[in-house]
Scaffold this motif. Sequence first.
Motif, mmCIF file in Angstrom:
data_model
loop_
_atom_site.group_PDB
_atom_site.id
_atom_site.type_symbol
_atom_site.label_atom_id
_atom_site.label_comp_id
_atom_site.label_asym_id
_atom_site.label_seq_id
_atom_site.Cartn_x
_atom_site.Cartn_y
_atom_site.Cartn_z
ATOM 1 N N PHE A 1 59.760 -72.928 -8.569
ATOM 2 C CA PHE A 1 58.299 -72.854 -8.522
ATOM 3 C C PHE A 1 57.613 -73.637 -9.642
ATOM 4 O O PHE A 1 56.406 -73.851 -9.590
ATOM 5 N N GLY A 2 58.360 -74.064 -10.643
ATOM 6 C CA GLY A 2 57.762 -74.833 -11.732
ATOM 7 C C GLY A 2 56.845 -74.013 -12.624
ATOM 8 O O GLY A 2 55.902 -74.557 -13.214
ATOM 9 N N LEU A 3 57.088 -72.718 -12.735
ATOM 10 C CA LEU A 3 56.276 -71.862 -13.607
ATOM 11 C C LEU A 3 56.482 -72.228 -15.072
ATOM 12 O O LEU A 3 57.548 -72.726 -15.461
ATOM 13 N N VAL B 1 54.692 -73.270 1.625
ATOM 14 C CA VAL B 1 55.309 -72.016 2.040
ATOM 15 C C VAL B 1 55.426 -71.923 3.556
ATOM 16 O O VAL B 1 56.310 -71.221 4.071
ATOM 17 N N ALA B 2 54.598 -72.639 4.290
ATOM 18 C CA ALA B 2 54.660 -72.604 5.752
ATOM 19 C C ALA B 2 55.992 -73.114 6.280
ATOM 20 O O ALA B 2 56.370 -72.817 7.420
ATOM 21 N N LEU B 3 56.725 -73.870 5.459
ATOM 22 C CA LEU B 3 58.002 -74.435 5.906
ATOM 23 C C LEU B 3 59.195 -73.560 5.526
ATOM 24 O O LEU B 3 60.340 -73.952 5.753
ATOM 25 N N LYS B 4 58.945 -72.398 4.944
ATOM 26 C CA LYS B 4 60.057 -71.554 4.486
ATOM 27 C C LYS B 4 61.012 -71.202 5.621
ATOM 28 O O LYS B 4 62.243 -71.302 5.475
ATOM 29 N N ARG C 1 53.955 -73.026 -2.828
ATOM 30 C CA ARG C 1 54.866 -74.161 -2.637
ATOM 31 C C ARG C 1 56.048 -74.052 -3.587
ATOM 32 O O ARG C 1 56.019 -73.299 -4.561
ATOM 33 N N ILE C 2 57.084 -74.808 -3.307
ATOM 34 C CA ILE C 2 58.177 -75.019 -4.244
ATOM 35 C C ILE C 2 58.297 -76.516 -4.484
ATOM 36 O O ILE C 2 57.670 -77.325 -3.785
ATOM 37 N N SER D 1 58.644 -83.588 -4.634
ATOM 38 C CA SER D 1 57.595 -83.309 -3.646
ATOM 39 C C SER D 1 57.342 -81.811 -3.553
ATOM 40 O O SER D 1 58.226 -80.987 -3.807
ATOM 41 N N LEU D 2 56.098 -81.472 -3.178
ATOM 42 C CA LEU D 2 55.717 -80.076 -3.015
ATOM 43 C C LEU D 2 55.976 -79.645 -1.573
ATOM 44 O O LEU D 2 55.467 -80.258 -0.635
#
Length: 714
Positions: free
Chosen positions: A269-271, A308-311, A296-297, A304-305
């Motif tokens: 997630f890049g937190l 979440v719709a592609l999970k 996103r991840i 690339s981002l």
Amino acid sequence: MSGDHYAVALADICASHEALRPPQRMRVSEGARNNLIIRQTGTAGGPWSPEETPYMVEPMDMLASRKHEAVAFAGPARTGKTAGLLLGWMAHAVVNDPGDMLFIQMTKDTARTFSKTDVDRAMNNSPAIACMKSGRAVDSNTFDTMFRNGVWVRIAWPTVSNVSGSTYRYVAITDLDRIECAENVDGEGPLFDLARKRTTTFLSRGMCLVESSPGIELIDPGWTPHTPHEAPPVSGILGIYNRSDRRRWYWPCPDCGEHFEAKPGLGLFGLPSDDELLETVRGIDIPAMAAEYGSRIICPHCGSLIPVALKSSLNQAGVWLAEGQSINSGGAILGAPPAATIAGYWLGGVAAAYQSWKSLIERHLQGLRDYALTGSEQTLKTTVNTDQGMPYISRHLVESKGSGASPADRADGQMQRYVCPPETRCVVVAVDVQGGNNSRFIVQAHAVGPNMEQWLIDRYEIRKSMRPGIGEEFAQIDPASHPEDWDVLMERILRATYRTPDEGREIRVKMLVVDSGGEDGVTQNAYAWFRRVRKAGYAARTRLYKGMSSKTAPIVRESMVGGRNGKEKGDIPLYACNPNLLSDAVAAGLRRSEGGAGAIHFPGWLPPAFFDELGAEIRNKDGTWMQVRKRNESFDLCRMIRAGMLFLGLDKVKDWSRVPSWLAQLGQNSEVIQAQERRDIQANTLIAASHDPVISPAPVRRKARRVAASPYLG
């Protein structure tokens, strides 16, 4: 005979024919899809679907593997473990591949709950399973169910009577890391090993499943994986996973096509780091931040981002890769899984079908906020374990490790072995005694400068004695059984010198600290050796060391030991030291990156294993130190060298320009001698007897055999 009685009699007569049916040849996941109906209270329900949890298909199918004895699955909650691995496996076994099955729950209460809320509902809602149940009332109760084909499904909890003495074809252990006695069931051994034995009668047809979310804390803050799929060194489910072929779940990037791991934790997630978040978490809008980062991840390959719709589509295209395997952009898997009797899987929370990315992050931020406000780590630990699928490490341990470059990162490639730096005032050497089949002396030498700044100038092991060996020139060192083997320390260390920057000038060892504890025989042999050292004139340069267990003990305390009984005063000075206080001082020196008082400098020629040992102990909140790795010799030797400096009184020196001659700068230091002088000393050594109490009537000065001054002379 009435119609009802006739029907019952016919059913009884025909029931046994189910046991004669051959197994149905299909995969476990197919058997679950065909026979298991999942219906929770208040929902419509429907057949178990592999499309919802694609990552469960391979672990389920592996439950029928003839090449493996067990399947281990480590993963967070809300992944569908119960439905797929437990109920799905049961449905397939009952209908398609009969065999007695044992489910082991945490406690009797959880076994009852599992029976009523999961197993009973699966049986009642799944016609294919329900019709297999025996019609006799005595064949079914809370913990046992008998089926018409002879299959017995039992639900139990971890006791010796429940996991020993009976034979099952299938055994499943659930929530292993929450079972208090998992490491030792009533003194009989680990639960997993006991359970696996129950299936051995069936040879390759038997199978043991163990599943859990990680729950055993990681206590080594310096751990780094040696292989891409290695789990942290903890017991429980991840300990079993580490014994397996180590499979991880990989997703293909929709943009670049490269596969990346759906890792446990929040790395995708890049937190900001937890250290950064702790500074701001009390004031941030947690739901807003979770919504932003959880939308996103980030692909580790192209950056690339991925929304979440592609999970779901990521999971549909996912693939399990074992340790050593890789996959190219075309989807071809390269390499073979390592040979292992356990098929092991570790899934991250980012892939969990019933856990949203937003909630993953929100729960983590809430845990950090609780810690920042109250100091409690429980909320944070729970979400790391059960949501992210990671073992937890205490914030105290993370913070105690500190930041900045590690000693390995700061290792100086310009430092030469056996050569003291210009700042040297004396040399202190420590020796650790190792017993057993791999017995040896481990030697470490530090050059010491003003304010106890140190430079490691030598590290080696003494494995050969001066006794004749069998098939070799010399026998292996045995400090516990052979008193004479200790004399090698006099030859190799007390009569050794190390080079200085001035050509032809060398400095003698001022202090040798030797561990006097260990297996039976070591202590008495150490005392006998010290008596010989005293006769040879080196007692002032030698100290026997012993670590104390009490955390309130003084840092150094001298006592006289070696008497023949409790009333007789001993003749051997033993220096009992508080290892916790010494460890504090060593740790402070290791944290100093720029040198100065107490700093310890390490050369670049040291192997990585040395630095692994250096990080083998951690400080607890109560001030005690705990060993977290098997090998800790480097840290222990640094601790002993610190004690040696205290024996010399270096901590009491206030003005390093006004010191005794043995502590002066190298140009005026009384311990610095010419190389030829050292050779003359070695060639005219006073030889003492090699054993006590048998002593030569009178010491005889004779020419000794030539020995090496120090390892650098070969």
